[in-house]
Design an enzyme around this catalytic site. Structure first.
Site, PDB file in Angstrom:
ATOM      1  N   GLU A 274       0.902  -1.358   0.041  1.00  0.00           N
ATOM      2  CA  GLU A 274       0.052  -0.093  -0.030  1.00  0.00           C
ATOM      3  C   GLU A 274       0.742   1.439   0.149  1.00  0.00           C
ATOM      4  OE1 GLU A 274      -2.798   2.734  -0.241  1.00  0.00           O
ATOM      5  OE2 GLU A 274      -3.304   0.485  -0.194  1.00  0.00           O
ATOM      6  N   THR A 318      -6.268   2.698  -5.456  1.00  0.00           N
ATOM      7  CA  THR A 318      -5.836   1.332  -5.344  1.00  0.00           C
ATOM      8  C   THR A 318      -6.899   0.600  -6.331  1.00  0.00           C
ATOM      9  OG1 THR A 318      -5.441   1.751  -3.043  1.00  0.00           O
ATOM     10  CG2 THR A 318      -6.023  -0.621  -3.568  1.00  0.00           C
ATOM     11  N   HIS A 436      -0.815   3.387   4.832  1.00  0.00           N
ATOM     12  CA  HIS A 436      -1.915   4.258   4.123  1.00  0.00           C
ATOM     13  C   HIS A 436      -1.776   5.357   4.773  1.00  0.00           C
ATOM     14  CE1 HIS A 436      -5.616   5.748   2.254  1.00  0.00           C
ATOM     15  NE2 HIS A 436      -5.543   4.631   1.724  1.00  0.00           N
ATOM     16  N   ASP A 495       1.007   0.414  -5.248  1.00  0.00           N
ATOM     17  CA  ASP A 495      -0.207   0.429  -5.889  1.00  0.00           C
ATOM     18  C   ASP A 495      -0.211   1.951  -6.653  1.00  0.00           C
ATOM     19  OD1 ASP A 495      -0.481   1.351  -3.294  1.00  0.00           O
ATOM     20  OD2 ASP A 495      -2.616   1.311  -3.473  1.00  0.00           O
ATOM     21  N   HIS A 496       0.303   3.079  -5.750  1.00  0.00           N
ATOM     22  CA  HIS A 496       0.480   4.192  -5.937  1.00  0.00           C
ATOM     23  C   HIS A 496       1.223   4.994  -5.370  1.00  0.00           C
ATOM     24  CE1 HIS A 496      -2.382   5.008  -2.713  1.00  0.00           C
ATOM     25  NE2 HIS A 496      -3.133   4.003  -2.983  1.00  0.00           N
TER      26      HIS A 496
END
Length: 718
Positions: A274, A318, A436, A495-496
């Site tokens: 994440e 996500t 996150h 993911d990002h």
């Protein structure tokens, strides 16, 4: 004290003069003008304070000044069609609505560097479950100043400090005022179109729409986009897919015989890191590695590590990463494809592809099943199992959670009891969440120093990343002891981004620079992509690629034919791979040049270049932009038109029957118990139904200082 009294007296005198002017000459018109000025002022100020619109030059600065005015006039002019107190309340109401829209976008942009869309608003039940904690972290008391003028206006009307215009204005005046707003909007659009051709027809960043046209105009544009996407399924026909499949076939690359099929039949662990960015690899704080375990894994001789790999997500964040990772389809330009289309669309997803080749497929996520509409989308993707919050006995304990679900150490340990029951070979996707935003972790779990950029949002990032790194080490240690490690392929990906472009001063400090350029920000979009397997020929691979390429690359290693699959990514292991990386907003990266935030750079050196002075760039940019625009448009068509429902060309793949999947806990546990009898190939079955969970070691303080519930997951005694 005397000075303060003088200031108060002066304000009273000023107010009396303003009130006298408003009372004696068209009070309603003056009230209308006052509201227009107030709406314009707070919008214009927040353009500069809270949004990173990148306005350059006098034209763009003028448009920022102008574009809040047209819609303010149009909306507030509605009050002019009424009389008496009602007209004043209508004006205040429209001031409030525009203020609320501005307020909501400030909060959303602060976290996601993007603007709210109809798709995001429509997915509130799916994505809003855990946003409360993030909002609490990002909201500033000064944000509420946006509503200060509304409150004052309400009080002035309620306490009759304004003279109510009982006569109102002539209808012709009201109409002309509305027309003025429309004319100003057209003027704004005309200037914007001159400065930026194809503004509404090409896949530009939402920042462009707001910068050129305005925040309210963006909302209207986005609503039209969303409507068109909905209508596209009704208009879709088989011929649309045939054209796209022809394009995809032309892009297909030959397999690399050195790698093709070398990992056939092995278990696959897809580990979602994440918000994990590439710069964290080998990064140190106070001389200590942030991620020592992932660093070791990254540099292992049996790990293929891609160091020029970019996230390509849009608003779906996500969920967009999952859409690309599972399907090699891009996320949408607005909203989340999983939320909007995941329930009903037909997909050619990795879980279904592997399931139809004898794999057990399972997804693991320590939060509610409905987040990003996973409970429905995963059925469309073909997952046999989805272990969500309901499967984790400790998931409801507040101190076991952080932000968006179970803390990673607890989540991964609690997932082991299900992993050991999966019939082999299996495909298991594990979605971590602790790293996150807002990167918040309790003191008991922090054993790593924060960075010292002075940005509270940024400085905790390395601490949650370090925690994720420790969690990963605990998982792999268990898998080695349980006998799963050597017979599995591990795919790790970020993911990002974790740190948005809104934190440029902090980013500069992290990178050891005085300031960052758009080239630096483009590089900051890199995320890790690692593939590890026993015996795999690894190394650091400098190939340029993105998340859209993950699926065809993995299928190459697993020896799965993909000639008939509709994928927009390409096999990064192919010797013919060229490395064009499209971003969702239409920007791109190639090994020679890149386009980012409307600027061009030499990819190798970082030097800014222009179309006027670089002949090679002009040729590359023209060809690359045409490809990027086409591939994004085709991918959108596949999703919004649900075109794969028309595909009859796949001899070795049949459509997923969603009705065969049920992710309720009671059903999932019963299926696992039955699987131990009908297909006794799981770790548990091979160990004579003796659990291996005792082999899992974690230093999670929550598990070591409290009674750890581990009730109905095990089937060893049943």
């Amino acid at each position: 004290m005397l000075t303060l009294l003088k200031k108060v007296t002066n304000l009273k005198i000023l107010w009396r003069k303003i009130k006298q002017t408003m009372d004696t000459s068209a009070p309603l018109v003056w009230f209308f003008v006052l509201n227009v000025v107030l709406v314009w002022f707070k919008t214009f100020v927040n353009y500069h304070m809270n949004f990173n619109l990148g306005a350059e030059g006098s034209v763009q600065q003028f448009l920022l000044f102008l574009n809040p005015i047209p819609t303010a006039i149009i909306f507030l002019s509605i009050a002019l069609y009424f009389r008496g107190a009602l007209s004043y309340w209508i004006a205040i109401a429209f001031n409030f609505i525009q203020s609320l829209w501005l307020f909501a976008n400030i909060l959303y942009y602060r976290e996601f560097s993007d603007f709210l869309s109809m798709g995001i608003l429509g997915s509130g039940s799916s994505t809003g479950n855990n946003l409360g904690k993030s909002i609490a972290a990002i909201i500033h008391w000064s944000d509420y100043m946006i509503f200060l003028d509304v409150v004052i206006l309400v009080l002035l009307v309620v306490f009759k400090q304004l003279t109510i215009d009982r006569k109102g204005v002539q209808k012709r005046f009201a109409i002309l005022t509305t027309v003025l707003g429309v004319v100003l909007m057209l003027v704004d659009y005309g200037i914007a179109s001159t400065d930026r051709t194809g503004l509404l027809t090409r896949s530009f960043d939402n920042n462009y729409i707001v910068k050129y046209l305005g925040l309210n105009e963006y909302a209207a544009f986005n609503a039209v986009q969303t409507y068109n996407q909905t209508e596209s399924r009704k208009r879709a026909k088989p011929a649309d897919l045939n054209k796209i499949k022809q394009f995809v076939s032309q892009q297909k690359l030959p397999d690399n015989i050195q790698y093709y099929g070398t990992q056939k039949g092995k278990n696959v662990f897809m580990i979602h890191l994440e918000s994990f960015q590439q710069f964290l690899i080998d990064y140190k704080v106070e001389g200590k590695e942030v991620t020592p375990n992932l660093n070791k894994f990254y540099h292992d001789q049996h790990t293929l590590s891609f160091d020029n790999f970019y996230n390509q997500v849009g608003q779906g964040k996500t969920s967009d990463a999952e859409m690309m990772q599972e399907n090699s389809l891009y996320g949408l330009s607005t909203g989340s494809a999983m939320v909007k289309y995941g329930t009903n669309n037909t997909f050619e997803s990795l879980p279904a592809i592997l399931n139809q080749r004898g794999y057990t497929t399972a997804a693991f996520h320590g939060d509610v099943a409905s987040f990003w509409n996973r409970d429905n989308t995963y059925k469309s993707f073909g997952y046999n199992y989805f272990f969500s919050k309901a499967y984790y006995p400790n998931a409801n304990k507040p101190n076991f959670n952080v932000g968006y679900g179970l803390k990673d150490k607890i989540f991964l340990q609690d997932s082991a009891k299900y992993i050991e029951q999966l019939p082999q070979p299996f495909y298991a996707k594990l979605l971590t969440v602790t790293n996150h935003y807002p990167y918040d972790l309790d003191k008991e779990n922090i054993d790593f120093p924060a960075t010292t950029t002075g940005d509270k949002t940024v400085d905790g990032y390395v601490q949650t990343a370090h925690y994720l790194d420790q969690s990963f080490a605990e998982l792999t240690d268990y898998l080695k002891k349980a006998g799963l490690y050597d017979n599995s392929v591990f795919v790790l990906y970020g993911d990002h981004y974790g740190i948005s472009e809104n934190h440029q001063p902090a980013i500069a400090k992290l990178l050891g620079k005085d300031k960052v350029t758009n080239y630096d920000l483009a590089q900051f979009q890199k995320v890790p992509f690692m593939i590890h397997a026993n015996g795999l020929k690894g190394g650091i691979d400098h190939t340029y690629g993105g998340e859209i390429d993950m699926l065809p690359t993995l299928l190459d290693l697993l020896g799965v034919p993909d000639d008939q699959l509709t994928m927009f990514g390409r096999d990064m292991l192919s010797t013919k791979y060229e490395g064009v990386v499209p971003f969702r907003d239409g920007d791109w990266v190639t090994p020679t040049y890149m386009k980012y935030n409307n600027q061009y750079f030499n990819t190798k050196t970082g030097d800014q270049v222009t179309l006027d002075t670089d002949v090679d760039l002009k040729k590359t940019a023209t060809e690359t932009q045409a490809y990027v625009d086409k591939v994004l448009a085709y991918s959108d068509s596949v999703i919004t038109g649900d075109l794969l429902r028309f595909d009859t060309s796949r001899a070795d793949f049949h459509k997923v029957n969603k009705k065969t999947f049920d992710y309720k806990k009671s059903v999932g546990l019963a299926k696992l118990r039955e699987a131990q009898k009908t297909n006794p190939s799981s770790v548990l079955a091979k160990n004579n139904n003796k659990s291996t969970i005792d082999l899992y070691k974690t230093d999670a303080p929550e598990l070591n200082s409290s009674t750890h519930t581990n009730d109905d997951a095990s089937v060893s005694s049943k």
